[in-house]
Each structure stands twice: as C-alpha cells, then as structure tokens.
Design an enzyme around this catalytic site. Structure first.
Site, short mmCIF file in Angstrom:
data_model
loop_
_atom_site.label_atom_id
_atom_site.label_comp_id
_atom_site.label_asym_id
_atom_site.label_seq_id
_atom_site.Cartn_x
_atom_site.Cartn_y
_atom_site.Cartn_z
N SER A 274 0.81 -1.22 0.00
CA SER A 274 0.00 0.00 0.00
C SER A 274 0.84 1.27 0.00
CB SER A 274 -0.95 0.00 1.21
OG SER A 274 -0.24 -0.23 2.41
N ASP B 51 -1.06 5.73 12.24
CA ASP B 51 -0.40 5.24 11.02
C ASP B 51 0.90 6.01 10.81
OD1 ASP B 51 0.42 4.44 8.55
OD2 ASP B 51 -1.46 4.88 7.52
N HIS C 28 2.35 4.87 6.24
CA HIS C 28 1.95 5.54 5.00
C HIS C 28 2.22 7.05 5.11
CE1 HIS C 28 -0.45 1.79 5.26
NE2 HIS C 28 -0.13 1.73 3.98
#
Length: 399
Positions: A129, A370, A373
């Site tokens: 991702s 997170d 990312h």
C-alpha cells in the site's frame, strides 16, 4: 596566352599563397589525429558528464511556502487513510517543504513533461500500500493536465490497490499491482487472516498478481517493506526451509532480511527472464516508519526524529545488493535497472505520516496511529519528482 612567372606575383599574393599551403599541410595531420582519437575524446566527455551528475537522493528539506501543486480536496484519487486534511488534521506546515539535493536543484514535478515522456507507453507500480501511496500521488500530480479513465478489472480478487488507469489524450496506461511480498504468498494461520497472521512465502516464485501482466510495461516501479516484519514461513521448491518469528523449534529461524533479499532477487530475476520485457525497472528503496513508544497496534505514534535505525539500514542495503546484481545481469540483455532511493529523504519526515488522522481498524473499531503511510499531499510527492528526473536522464540522452 601570357604565362606569369613567380616573380610576377606581388608580395601580398605570395604571402597569401604561402599561408594557404601551411594551413593545408597543418590540417592533414590534425584530421588524422581526430579520426584516430575522436571516439576516445567523446568517451572522455561522457565520463566527465557522468561524474558531474547530481545525486538527487542526498540533501535536506528546505522551507517552501508555496506548498504543493494540488490539494486533498481537489484530488479524488486519495484513499481516506492518506487524506490527512479531510480526516481532521488541521496543520498545513508539513506540506510546505521541498527536498533540495546537496549539489544541484531537483526540478518541480512537470505534469506536461511527464505525460509527453510516457506518451504511448505504460507504467506499473508493484508492491504494497505504500507503493499504491506513490501511485495516488502521481495521479494527483497529473490531474492538472489530464484526467484518466478507470479501467480496473471489477472482478479482481485482489485488494483495491490493484488498479489500472488510462489517459486517452496520451495513450498512457498507469497500473498498480497489489503484491506486498513480491513473491507468491498464502495465509497459513489456522485462525484465519489478520493484520499479523502467519504467512507462507514461496521465495522462488513471483506473485501471479503482477507476474502474469507485467511483460509489456515500459516502466516498472518495484518496492516492498513492512509486511516482512510479520511471522513468515519460507518455502523454496515448495519445501519449507526456514521461518521468521514462527516460534517453531523444528524449523530453522532466520532474520526477515533473508526473505526480503530473496523476494527482490526473485522479482528482478523474473523480469530479466521475460522474452519481451524491454522496460526500465526502478527499485524504490525502503520507506521508513517513525513509531515511538510502541508499534502500530500498541499505542505507537510518529514522534521519532532519531537517525537511521539498524533495521532500516539493513533493508536498504539488501535492496542495493539485489539491484546491483540485476544491473550486472541485465546489462547483457539491454535491460535497465535504476535506483529510486527514497529512504534518506523520508527518514527526516516523521511529520509526513497520517498518525491519528489515518487508518481506522474495522476489526477493533478504533483508530490506529499510522506511521507507515504518507499524507497526500505531502513529502511522498517528492518520490515522483525523483522518478521524473531519472526518466528524463534515461530516455533523453545528450549524446
């Protein structure tokens, strides 16, 4: 007809004649010298030019008040956990920095220039991702010039990160293939799949998700990273040979660097084995996380500002080793393997992660910090400035 004797020439004429004779005699040896050493001279010039090429991957972040070329409100391609502003992040300062290489300038991303370079061509991102994170950035950066058609296969069984877009004005295809391990992977946890379940990796087999579709692509950006921290069982020739974090005393335990190196080796070797693959391959290096006081599932947050950590450096070194090997082997086949070194720049940007303005765990009905990312827009847009810089260098030669 009266023939003039030499004595009939005046002094200026004699001087002119003598000068022409001397020049003609001088030019003969010069032409012969150039003929014999011209190629050597050209080679020397090219060598000097190569030495003076800018290392765009070493530098610093400098203030850039103008900010990014797009906003999260304008770009519809950003998935929710990368859309930090829409998720409630109020500060904008993290978007107002630019990467400045140590010895030269890195041009701003030029969407017109990029689309001209890829006219009639195709590009694929292979990875997890974070790779899709970069693909989203590229979609947003190109949006000011051209808007693509979504040609993703609706019946795909893979994650949403496997997508395909087409720019009709430039006959350009942009694809993203979800393959977090690059090689064939199967869930082996008896309790079913989860975010940290055990996986079987078949280290000598590329993932079919991308391997069956990649041969005709002109540009391929390959990457992988944080999935290799989970419990993994390693297979070669369909036989279990070792594991990482498997807690099985009957199986040889190895570090995650072993599986990481093997995965890149298999992926790069597979590309070289394809009869019709003529593309340029870019290896994007490890994207560091910045967890402090815990990991993603134990309260960690993006507060880290410490220098390069051991595991990040080892992942980076493993990638470089495999890339250099692919370069040597691919040279005889006319294949190019290029480095897209994002690690150094991103180590300095813990502020660029979504943190609490990102991923929400559906399993636990909670927001996960997170620190893997990157917010969009944000520092990850620099990766596509790197990409365009290298593409121009490789596709537009000065000699």
């Amino acid at each position: 007809m009266k023939v003039l004797s030499p004595s009939c020439y005046d002094t200026p004429n004699r001087l002119l004649l003598m000068s022409l004779i001397i020049i003609s005699l001088t030019l003969v040896p010069l032409s012969l010298v150039f003929k014999s050493s011209g190629s050597q001279l050209l080679s020397s010039i090219k060598s000097i030019a190569r030495q003076r090429e800018c290392n765009i991957f070493t530098g610093d972040w400098v203030p850039y008040p103008r900010g990014p070329n797009y906003t999260s409100e304008q770009c519809p391609f950003i998935v929710p956990h990368n859309n930090c502003i829409r998720s409630g992040r109020s500060d904008r300062q993290f978007m107002k920095w630019r990467w400045r290489p140590k010895d030269c300038e890195l041009p701003l991303f030029d969407a017109v220039q990029f689309l001209e370079l890829v006219r009639g061509k195709s590009m694929a991102f292979i990875g997890d991702s974070v790779g899709w994170n970069q693909a989203q950035s590229l979609l947003c950066l190109l949006m000011s010039v051209s808007y693509p058609e979504n040609r993703s296969q609706s019946n795909t069984t893979s994650r949403a990160y496997s997508t395909r877009w087409f720019y009709p004005d430039h006959a350009f295809t942009l694809a993203s293939f979800w393959s977090p391990f690059l090689v064939k992977a199967r869930d082996s946890d008896p309790n079913g799949p989860s975010l940290d379940s055990t996986m079987n990796l078949y280290l000598d087999q590329p993932s079919e998700e991308w391997a069956t579709q990649i041969e005709d692509f002109d540009f391929v950006i390959i990457s992988a990273g944080h999935w290799f921290f989970r419990p993994l069982m390693y297979y070669i020739d369909e036989q279990l040979v070792s594991c990482h974090k498997c807690r099985n005393k009957t199986v040889t335990s190895v570090t995650h660097y072993y599986g990481y190196s093997m995965a890149f080796r298999t992926a790069l070797s597979y590309l070289q084995s394809l009869e019709n693959y003529k593309g340029i391959t870019f290896l994007r290096t490890f994207s560091p996380s910045h967890f402090e006081n815990g990991e993603w599932n134990s309260g960690g947050d993006c507060l880290r500002t410490r220098p390069l950590e051991g595991y990040t450096l080892e992942f980076y070194k493993a990638q470089i080793r495999e890339l250099e090997k692919a370069k040597r082997e691919g040279k005889s086949k006319g294949l190019k393997f290029e480095l897209l070194a994002a690690t150094e720049a991103m180590l300095l940007r813990p502020d660029g992660h979504p943190s609490r303005f990102g991923y929400t765990s559906q399993e636990k009905n909670m927001t996960v910090n997170d620190c893997v990312h990157w917010c969009l827009p944000g520092p990850i847009d620099t990766w596509n400035e790197f990409l365009l810089y290298i593409m121009k260098k490789e596709t537009v030669k000065p000699f």
